[in-house]
Structure formats: structure tokens, C-alpha cells
Design a protein around this motif. Structure first.
Motif, short mmCIF file in Angstrom:
data_model
loop_
_atom_site.label_atom_id
_atom_site.label_comp_id
_atom_site.label_asym_id
_atom_site.label_seq_id
_atom_site.Cartn_x
_atom_site.Cartn_y
_atom_site.Cartn_z
N SER A 183 11.75 8.20 -14.61
CA SER A 183 11.10 7.58 -13.45
C SER A 183 10.11 6.55 -13.99
CB SER A 183 10.38 8.66 -12.66
OG SER A 183 9.61 8.09 -11.64
N VAL A 184 10.51 5.30 -13.97
CA VAL A 184 9.78 4.27 -14.70
C VAL A 184 8.95 3.38 -13.79
CG1 VAL A 184 10.03 2.32 -16.30
CG2 VAL A 184 11.65 4.23 -16.39
N ARG A 198 -7.47 -4.08 -17.31
CA ARG A 198 -6.45 -3.84 -16.28
C ARG A 198 -5.49 -2.74 -16.75
NH1 ARG A 198 -5.31 -3.14 -11.37
NH2 ARG A 198 -3.36 -4.00 -10.58
N GLY A 218 9.63 9.16 -6.87
CA GLY A 218 8.81 8.03 -7.28
C GLY A 218 7.41 8.30 -6.79
N LEU A 225 2.04 5.01 7.57
CA LEU A 225 0.91 5.51 8.34
C LEU A 225 1.26 6.75 9.13
CD1 LEU A 225 -0.81 2.24 9.51
CD2 LEU A 225 -1.70 3.95 7.98
N ILE A 228 -1.65 9.39 10.76
CA ILE A 228 -2.93 8.70 10.78
C ILE A 228 -3.87 9.40 11.74
CG2 ILE A 228 -2.38 7.07 12.64
CD1 ILE A 228 -3.80 4.94 11.03
N ILE A 229 -5.14 9.47 11.39
CA ILE A 229 -6.08 10.19 12.25
C ILE A 229 -6.39 9.40 13.52
CG2 ILE A 229 -7.17 11.56 10.48
CD1 ILE A 229 -9.41 9.23 10.62
N LYS B 81 6.44 -4.74 6.59
CA LYS B 81 6.02 -3.41 7.04
C LYS B 81 4.51 -3.30 7.13
CE LYS B 81 6.46 1.30 5.30
NZ LYS B 81 7.20 2.20 4.42
N GLU B 82 3.82 -4.09 6.32
CA GLU B 82 2.37 -3.94 6.24
C GLU B 82 1.76 -5.24 5.76
OE1 GLU B 82 0.12 -0.33 4.30
OE2 GLU B 82 0.59 -1.85 2.81
N ARG B 105 -8.11 3.13 14.74
CA ARG B 105 -7.41 4.17 14.01
C ARG B 105 -7.29 3.75 12.54
NH1 ARG B 105 -3.80 7.38 16.83
NH2 ARG B 105 -1.95 6.84 15.65
N PHE B 106 -7.87 4.55 11.65
CA PHE B 106 -7.78 4.18 10.24
C PHE B 106 -7.70 5.42 9.37
CE2 PHE B 106 -11.84 5.33 8.35
CZ PHE B 106 -12.69 5.43 9.44
N ARG B 107 -7.35 5.19 8.13
CA ARG B 107 -7.26 6.28 7.15
C ARG B 107 -7.78 5.75 5.82
NH1 ARG B 107 -1.47 9.01 6.12
NH2 ARG B 107 -1.13 6.96 5.24
N ASP B 114 -4.58 -1.55 -6.58
CA ASP B 114 -5.18 -2.83 -6.22
C ASP B 114 -6.65 -2.70 -5.89
OD1 ASP B 114 -2.15 -3.44 -4.44
OD2 ASP B 114 -2.72 -4.20 -6.42
N GLU B 119 -6.50 1.95 5.33
CA GLU B 119 -5.29 1.68 6.10
C GLU B 119 -5.63 1.78 7.57
OE1 GLU B 119 -2.85 4.77 4.65
OE2 GLU B 119 -2.82 4.00 2.61
N LEU B 120 -5.25 0.81 8.36
CA LEU B 120 -5.58 0.87 9.78
C LEU B 120 -4.46 0.31 10.62
CD1 LEU B 120 -7.68 -2.17 10.73
CD2 LEU B 120 -7.55 -1.58 8.35
N GLU B 121 -4.59 0.51 11.93
CA GLU B 121 -3.63 -0.04 12.88
C GLU B 121 -4.37 -0.93 13.84
OE1 GLU B 121 -0.57 3.77 13.36
OE2 GLU B 121 -1.65 2.96 15.09
N ARG B 129 -4.01 -3.31 6.06
CA ARG B 129 -4.83 -2.65 5.04
C ARG B 129 -5.97 -3.59 4.69
NH1 ARG B 129 -2.46 -0.48 -0.41
NH2 ARG B 129 -1.84 -2.67 -0.59
N PRO B 187 9.67 3.10 -9.00
CA PRO B 187 10.76 3.68 -8.22
C PRO B 187 10.68 3.21 -6.77
CG PRO B 187 9.58 5.35 -9.47
CD PRO B 187 8.76 4.10 -9.57
N GLY B 188 11.71 2.50 -6.33
CA GLY B 188 11.79 2.10 -4.93
C GLY B 188 10.82 1.00 -4.53
N ARG B 189 10.17 0.37 -5.46
CA ARG B 189 9.18 -0.64 -5.09
C ARG B 189 8.93 -1.63 -6.22
NH1 ARG B 189 4.28 0.36 -1.17
NH2 ARG B 189 2.72 -0.98 -2.03
N HIS B 190 8.97 -2.91 -5.87
CA HIS B 190 8.70 -3.97 -6.85
C HIS B 190 7.64 -4.88 -6.30
CE1 HIS B 190 13.13 -3.71 -8.48
NE2 HIS B 190 12.55 -2.55 -8.43
N GLU B 206 9.82 -3.00 -0.87
CA GLU B 206 10.13 -1.58 -0.89
C GLU B 206 11.57 -1.42 -0.47
OE1 GLU B 206 7.47 1.14 1.43
OE2 GLU B 206 9.36 1.52 2.47
#
Lengths: 229, 320
Positions: A183-184, A198, A218, A225, A228-229, B81-82, B105-107, B114, B119-121, B129, B187-190, B206
């Protein structure tokens, strides 16, 4: 430094730094060519202060500079020596874990340059010896090791301007490791061959995400979300 | 910074259901400046709001089409997506308090590679974000009269996250067709960056095999990339056509010129020129105070104004 234990096994001089808490993974530090077992200790303390540290001194000497395995020329590695040293270090970890009492199952290698190359070799030749590996500026163009790496988490940090270990090689290495089931995560930093702040930030984040939990998904936190609260 | 390449994000456009709630949230709560009130040029019965920094700098701009009758967008592949925005890293606490104060609404904050992220809506459920950064000095000029103190103000866009079914295809398109550089692969994201990288030049891809999403309120309609001038835009247009992609002709959007096309994962991209800018038809002090229409709609102004819902432009004093 306080708490440090100097030791030697199988001809490798090393420093072992115990930790008081039991939860953090152990860090196996492998320095770059010409370096020593002291080099990566400050980095280790920064990225995971709670971790026990096992920092090795390379045994192979080339023109007075220490390495972990022999090479025949620049970029041309002695494959037989690579196998020999991989087995040596994997065995050393076994011995050291019994001697110093750290968790054999959760040891993560952090290797810089030649140390990164050694870490790749150990991961490929003795899969299971390492829980995971951080490869800082690796150059490993070989396709060795026949077994699969069952989801071993590997972090590769390449430098865009690195002339010693070109980033394209890291991209190819990432592909090869992924094809073997690892898993890279690969980051290409705005840097040369040197280790930057960095790098340290990214290693710290990665160990927090990956070093404590055996999930094989991964582990990149994808910000959905749900809940979310 | 080279002339003939994509320089980063120009703007992001999303769909909203309620114009007043949209205004209250983006200028009131988030403190972005409303730099233009206009209509969707392809559908003049829908408001088009543009929020940005003090002067509408490319890379700070989020825009909304207002569709009161839209159904809720469904998240899935083929979409942005975001959307992430920059805040000063010392301002995380300020924003936690502010969002709480206005019932957003946030988290979070959550530690990410980064920086610390909240995170919010938005009121439509759009995923945003706020990322604490220390490298955003002069990316944006905060709105002088805005409700958020200057030292805490949002400083433009950080990046976007798209959801697609193939990292390989969407990544190839970004690298080979648009000239982005891959700087992260997990994995699954670049992650790809335009130009020299950094905030406002980032796109995360993603890849997942969830089903395709559908557009509605709370969805992003498209992300627009900046080019310096019309010549560069034409160069990209010709390149896309030659590779067999459908791309619109150059469309004059008055404040910038645009071409639109879909990338292999179905996400809608635009390439927009940096100029002429929002000040071409309104002086800087008056940006976003009146309904502005393109020339060819002016003679229908009365009908358009009558059909649009009534709105009150929020007074920053009430949102301090």
C-alpha cells in the motif's frame, strides 16, 4: 543522550532508545551513505516521539564511507550482498527485539538514500520483517523478491530536483511495489536529495495514520462528510 | 510563472437553491466579497453570484447558479466532490468560533498533510474545507469592508477534489493534455498541481467505483482553470480538438473568456482567461451592488428583473 543504549549484534553497531509507552511502533533507522547511526535520531524523535528507536550503523565501507550493502558501481548494486544484508538485518531485528523488549510485529524502517534502498531490499527479500517503511529519496531500479507484500504500508518521498535519486525512479518503484501488493503513498516534493521540513511533516502524519492501526485499506484520510455533527 | 500554461484554479461554480441563504452564508458568514450579481448567460432566469476577494482575483472566486426548483445533487463520480479554501493557520480558532456562532455544520479541526482542516457544509450541503496555511501571503486581497477581520480572512481557493472512476485516465488528462504535474500518489487518490504548485493550483483525484453522481443544489457544476491570455486558451482548445475531445467554442463571458469540455471521468472543466476582470463594467467600490447583464440581454432587463427573486445584499456590519 539519556536513555540511549549502545549495542552490537551480527557485526552491526547500533543505538537503541527505549520508550516508556507501549503503543507506538518501533522505528528502525538506516542512514545514508557516509553517515552514521546518529544521523536520523533527531528526525525519529520529531516524527514519533513515543517510539522506541533502533538505529543501525552500516557495515559495508566504500572509500571510508559507510553503506548498508555493496555496490559494483554507481546505481549497480551487488544483488548477492543485498540478499545477504537483508537477511542479516531481518535477523538482527529478531535478536534485538528479544534483547530490548520491543514489539517485533510493529517495526517501521525509516531509511534515507542508501538506507532507503536497504529498506526496500529488506521489504522485498524478507517480507513480514517490517511492518512498514518510509523511503526518503530511494533509488532502487531492481525487480527482486518473489513474494507478495500483503498490504505493507510504504511511504516514498522523492525530490523533484533530486539528481542523485531521480523522482521518475521513485514513480517506477511505487508501481513495482504496488504490483507486489504493497500500500504505497508517493510524494514528489519541491526538493533535491536533502531531507526537508516537509519530509518530516509528511512522515509524522503518515506514522500517525498508519503506524498504530493494522487496517489494510488505503489509509489516506478522504474527507467525506458522513456523520457530520 | 510561464505564460503558455495553466496557472491554477480560476473559479469553481456550484448550484444553490436559495439566493438569500447563499448570500448570507458566503458574504455574511464566510466574509467573501460579492463581486458580481448577474444571471446565467445560458439561462437568464437564474441568478449568477460571484464571490471572491476584494477585487475578484482569479483563484479566489466561487460562483453560484441559483435554481430554486432544483432537486438535491447526488454525490458520486464525475464531479468535484469538495472545495478547499485557505485561511491563515493562526485563524483556526477564530473560524471554529465563527462557524459555531452562525450554526454552520462543521467537523474538525482535523490534522491533514496540508495543515489543520475544518470540514463544513454550506446551506445547500456543498462540501467545503478551510485549511490553515502559512504560505498564502499575497494570494488574495481580503475584502476591506468585509465582516471578517483582515487577519483571519479567507484567502482564496486551496484546491479541489474530484471523484472519478479511473485515476489513470483522469490523471493522464491532467498531465498530458493540461500540463499538470503529479506530486502525490496514494491508494485511490492522486494529487496534481498546475504551474509551480501551492495553494490555488491543486487538484486531488479520488478514484472509486461508486456510481456516477448527479447535479443539483449542493453540487459543483464545474471547475475553471486559469490561463493568462486568449492565445493560450486557443492553444488548449486546438489541442483538445486534435485529440478528439469535444470542446465548446470560445465563449465571451464578459469578465473572462471561456471554453468548456469534459475530462475522461466526466468532470466538467472550463479554461478561463485571467482578463478582462470584474472591473470592466463596475468601478472597484461598486462591485456586486447591482444586477449586471451582458449587452445582448440589456433590452430584456425589465422582464429579467421581474422574474428574478427579490434579494437583500447582506450588510457586513450585521455580520461582524
Amino acid at each position: 543522550m539519556e536513555g540511549e543504549i549502545a549495542g552490537e549484534e551480527l557485526g552491526y553497531r547500533y543505538i537503541y532508545i527505549p520508550s516508556r509507552t507501549g503503543k507506538a511502533p518501533t522505528l528502525l533507522l538506516l542512514h545514508g551513505m557516509g553517515g552514521s547511526e546518529r544521523d536520523l535520531i533527531p528526525l525519529a524523535k520529531t516524527v514519533s516521539p513515543e517510539s522506541p528507536v533502533l538505529s543501525l550503523r552500516g557495515k559495508v565501507v566504500e572509500n571510508g564511507l559507510r553503506r548498508f550493502f555493496r555496490r559494483i558501481g554507481e546505481g549497480v548494486y551487488d544483488v548477492e550482498d543485498l540478499h545477504y544484508r537483508s537477511n542479516e538485518i531481518a535477523d538482527l531485528i529478531d535478536i534485538a527485539s528479544r534483547k530490548h523488549g520491543f514489539d517485533r510485529a510493529r517495526i517501521i524502517a525509516i531509511g534515507y538514500s542508501n538506507g532507503a534502498n536497504m529498506s526496500v531490499a529488506i521489504a522485498l527479500i524478507r517480507p513480514g520483517a517490517l511492518y512498514g517503511a518510509v523511503l526518503i529519496r530511494p533509488l532502487f531500479p531492481l525487480d527482486i523478491g518473489r513474494e507478495r507484500l500483503a498490504g505493507t504500508p510504504i511511504l516514498i518521498l522523492a525530490g523533484r530536483r533530486d539528481r542523485i535519486a531521480p523522482p521518475q525512479e521513485s514513480i517506477k518503484l511505487a508501481e513495482r511495489l504496488k504490483r507486489k501488493g504493497a500500500s504505497v503513498e508517493l510524494h514528489i516534493l519541491d526538493a533535491g536529495h536533502e531531507i526537508t521540513d516537509r519530509d518530516i511533516e509528511l512522515i509524522r502524519g503518515w506514522i500517525e495514520r498508519v503506524g498504530y492501526d493494522r487496517s489494510r485499506e488505503g489509509s489516506m484520510d478522504i474527507a467525506g462528510l458522513s456523520g457530520i455533527i | 510563472m510561464k505564460r503558455d500554461r495553466i496557472l491554477g484554479i480560476h473559479h469553481v461554480t456550484a448550484i444553490s437553491r436559495d439566493p438569500q441563504e447563499n448570500l448570507n452564508f458566503y458574504t455574511g458568514v464566510l466574509g467573501l466579497r460579492l463581486v458580481k450579481i448577474s444571471v446565467n448567460q445560458d439561462d437568464p432566469t437564474a441568478y449568477h453570484f460571484f464571490y471572491a476577494d476584494e477585487q475578484g482575483t482569479p483563484g479566489t472566486d466561487i460562483t453560484f447558479f441559483i435554481y430554486p426548483n432544483a432537486s438535491k445533487g447526488v454525490a458520486g463520480t464525475g464531479q468535484v466532490k469538495e472545495v478547499s479554501l485557505n485561511i491563515p493557520s493562526e485563524s483556526i480558532d477564530y473560524w471554529l468560533q465563527r462557524l459555531q456562532r452562525y450554526g454552520v455544520r462543521f467537523r474538525g479541526p482535523r490534522r491533514t498533510d496540508d495543515g489543520l482542516a475544518i470540514e463544513l457544509e454550506d446551506p445547500d450541503g456543498l462540501n467545503l474545507r478551510l485549511i490553515g496555511r502559512s504560505d498564502i501571503g499575497d494570494i488574495a486581497r481580503p475584502w476591506e469592508k468585509g465582516p471578517v477581520p483582515r487577519e483571519h480572512a479567507i484567502r482564496g481557493l486551496f484546491g479541489v477534489l474530484i471523484s472519478v472512476d479511473s485515476c489513470r485516465h483522469s490523471g493522464w488528462f491532467l498531465e498530458e493534455v493540461l500540463g499538470f504535474r503529479k506530486i502525490y500518489e496514494g491508494p485511490g487518490r492522486h494529487r496534481y498541481v498546475a504551474d509551480d504548485g501551492g495553494p490555488s493550483k491543486i487538484i486531488d483525484v479520488e478514484c472509486t467505483d461508486t456510481s456516477p453522481g448527479s447535479i443539483g443544489y449542493g453540487s459543483v457544476h464545474h471547475v475553471a482553470w486559469r490561463v493568462k491570455d486568449p492565445e493560450t486558451q486557443i492553444m488548449y482548445r486546438e489541442k483538445l480538438e486534435k485529440l478528439g475531445f469535444y470542446v465548446t467554442p470560445v465563449i465571451d463571458r464578459k469578465w473572462f473568456r471561456s471554453i468548456y469540455f469534459r475530462e475522461p471521468g466526466y468532470v466538467l472543466y472550463e479554461i478561463a482567461t485571467d482578463g478582462p476582470g470584474f472591473q470592466i463594467d463596475e468601478p472597484p467600490e461598486e462591485l456586486g451592488t447591482k444586477l449586471v447583464l451582458p449587452e445582448w440581454l440589456e433590452d430584456m432587463r425589465e422582464a429579467i428583473e421581474r422574474s428574478l427573486p427579490k434579494i437583500n445584499i447582506p450588510n457586513p456590519e450585521n455580520w461582524r
